[in-house]
Design a protein around this motif. Sequence first.
Motif, short mmCIF file in Angstrom:
data_model
loop_
_atom_site.label_atom_id
_atom_site.label_comp_id
_atom_site.label_asym_id
_atom_site.label_seq_id
_atom_site.Cartn_x
_atom_site.Cartn_y
_atom_site.Cartn_z
N ALA A 195 2.56 29.84 50.24
CA ALA A 195 2.10 29.02 51.36
C ALA A 195 0.63 29.30 51.65
O ALA A 195 -0.15 28.41 51.96
CB ALA A 195 2.95 29.31 52.60
N LEU A 196 0.24 30.59 51.51
CA LEU A 196 -1.16 30.93 51.71
C LEU A 196 -2.04 30.29 50.64
O LEU A 196 -3.16 29.87 50.90
CB LEU A 196 -1.32 32.45 51.70
CG LEU A 196 -0.78 33.20 52.92
CD1 LEU A 196 -0.86 34.70 52.71
CD2 LEU A 196 -1.54 32.80 54.18
N MET A 197 -1.50 30.22 49.41
CA MET A 197 -2.25 29.58 48.33
C MET A 197 -2.53 28.12 48.65
O MET A 197 -3.54 27.57 48.22
CB MET A 197 -1.47 29.68 47.01
CG MET A 197 -1.37 31.09 46.45
SD MET A 197 -0.24 31.17 45.04
CE MET A 197 -0.98 29.96 43.95
N ALA A 198 -1.61 27.50 49.39
CA ALA A 198 -1.78 26.09 49.72
C ALA A 198 -2.64 25.88 50.95
O ALA A 198 -2.91 24.74 51.33
CB ALA A 198 -0.40 25.45 49.94
N ALA A 199 -3.07 26.96 51.59
CA ALA A 199 -3.75 26.83 52.87
C ALA A 199 -5.12 26.18 52.76
O ALA A 199 -5.66 25.69 53.75
CB ALA A 199 -3.88 28.21 53.53
N ASP A 200 -5.71 26.18 51.56
CA ASP A 200 -7.03 25.57 51.42
C ASP A 200 -6.95 24.10 51.06
O ASP A 200 -7.97 23.46 50.79
CB ASP A 200 -7.84 26.32 50.35
CG ASP A 200 -7.17 26.29 48.98
OD1 ASP A 200 -5.98 25.96 48.92
OD2 ASP A 200 -7.86 26.61 47.99
N LYS A 201 -5.75 23.53 51.05
CA LYS A 201 -5.57 22.11 50.78
C LYS A 201 -4.97 21.44 52.01
O LYS A 201 -4.25 22.07 52.78
CB LYS A 201 -4.64 21.90 49.58
CG LYS A 201 -5.17 22.52 48.29
CD LYS A 201 -4.19 22.29 47.14
CE LYS A 201 -4.71 22.91 45.85
NZ LYS A 201 -3.76 22.69 44.72
N ASN A 202 -5.27 20.17 52.17
CA ASN A 202 -4.71 19.43 53.30
C ASN A 202 -3.50 18.63 52.82
O ASN A 202 -3.52 18.03 51.75
CB ASN A 202 -5.75 18.48 53.89
CG ASN A 202 -6.90 19.24 54.55
OD1 ASN A 202 -6.69 20.27 55.18
ND2 ASN A 202 -8.11 18.75 54.38
N TYR A 203 -2.46 18.63 53.64
CA TYR A 203 -1.22 17.96 53.28
C TYR A 203 -0.75 17.05 54.40
O TYR A 203 -0.86 17.40 55.59
CB TYR A 203 -0.11 18.97 52.98
CG TYR A 203 -0.39 19.85 51.79
CD1 TYR A 203 -0.30 19.36 50.49
CD2 TYR A 203 -0.75 21.18 51.97
CE1 TYR A 203 -0.57 20.18 49.40
CE2 TYR A 203 -1.02 22.00 50.89
CZ TYR A 203 -0.92 21.50 49.60
OH TYR A 203 -1.18 22.30 48.53
N VAL A 204 -0.23 15.90 54.00
CA VAL A 204 0.47 15.01 54.93
C VAL A 204 1.96 15.08 54.57
O VAL A 204 2.34 14.78 53.44
CB VAL A 204 -0.04 13.57 54.82
CG1 VAL A 204 0.76 12.67 55.76
CG2 VAL A 204 -1.52 13.50 55.14
N ILE A 205 2.75 15.50 55.53
CA ILE A 205 4.18 15.67 55.30
C ILE A 205 4.96 14.78 56.25
O ILE A 205 4.75 14.82 57.47
CB ILE A 205 4.60 17.14 55.47
CG1 ILE A 205 3.89 18.00 54.41
CG2 ILE A 205 6.12 17.30 55.37
CD1 ILE A 205 4.18 19.47 54.49
N GLY A 206 5.82 13.95 55.69
CA GLY A 206 6.64 13.07 56.51
C GLY A 206 7.98 13.69 56.80
O GLY A 206 8.60 14.28 55.91
#
Length: 319
Positions: free
Chosen positions: A23-34
């Motif tokens: 989850a920390l690895m993904a912290a530098d990317k922006n995500y839209v979650i439905g």
Amino acid sequence: MQRRTFSKGVFVAALALTTSASALMAADKNYVIGFSQVTTVEPWRVQFNKDLRAEAALHENVELLMADANDRTEKQVADVENFIRQEVDAILISPKESAGLTGVVEQATDAGIPVFVLDRNVDTDKYVQWVGGDNELIGRAAGKFALEKLGGMGAAKGTIVEIWGGLGTQAAHDRANGFHEAFENEAGVSFLLDQQSGDWKQDQAYDIMSTALRNYEDITMVYGHNDPMAYGAYLAAKDAGRADDIMFIGVDALPGEGVTWVANGELAATFLYPTPGAEGLRQALAYLGGAEVEKSVVMGTEAVTADNADDILKRNGLK
């Protein structure tokens, strides 16, 4: 039973730790979650949404889109189709019913959007992960409690009114099957109704119980598949002057509802059905960050009785 529940709780906690790095690895990317929620009317669903929003607020890179299906399968299908058109990064869905949402879950997966199914499942394995409580485990825990209250194995006696959730949901069948296991060889115990659905709603359970009270002079216990239905049955019995003679058991254990009703002596017990929203989002972020996630994450349960209800209310600032 307690050992089994504890081990599942440890598993979930350990899994959360292993996924946190991704989850920390993904912290530098922006995500839209439905997120497609079946309804916001039921109190358990309100808590579900609250927990999910609180988790999303911890992640500045997450935009959470929430859609309320208003308890209609066709609306939920349309909501998920809308998320597909928007090309969101992931979809969380808590289905109204298994069969009706299977097709659109497969459609999202075929479109390359990872799907995380929360609570009720769907009739396909074309999703990344399912997260939720073990409804059969909860049913068995409730059945064990009920059996002991009715006299114990081999000696139990009594009559039970069971008020089902939606007949088209696997959760209702699992809660029923787990509960009935305790009474398979108990000749002294009988169930008075045949799959009467209260659709998870207090008012419908009130009506079912009112009819049962008119038809049966002897009712020992009520098992509602959730707390609002158990409480609706209690209110019907109270209005008929018979609440003191009947034991009421529910499921969900929200502090402001089931736990409070147990503390007040209105329900004999309720069994925790944890909301999966926060864990589902954590799992989705871990997956988006490149982690391998389990196909299913099972959350544990806890019995709430007069012995621990007050302590739970105090921990939640309600007493």
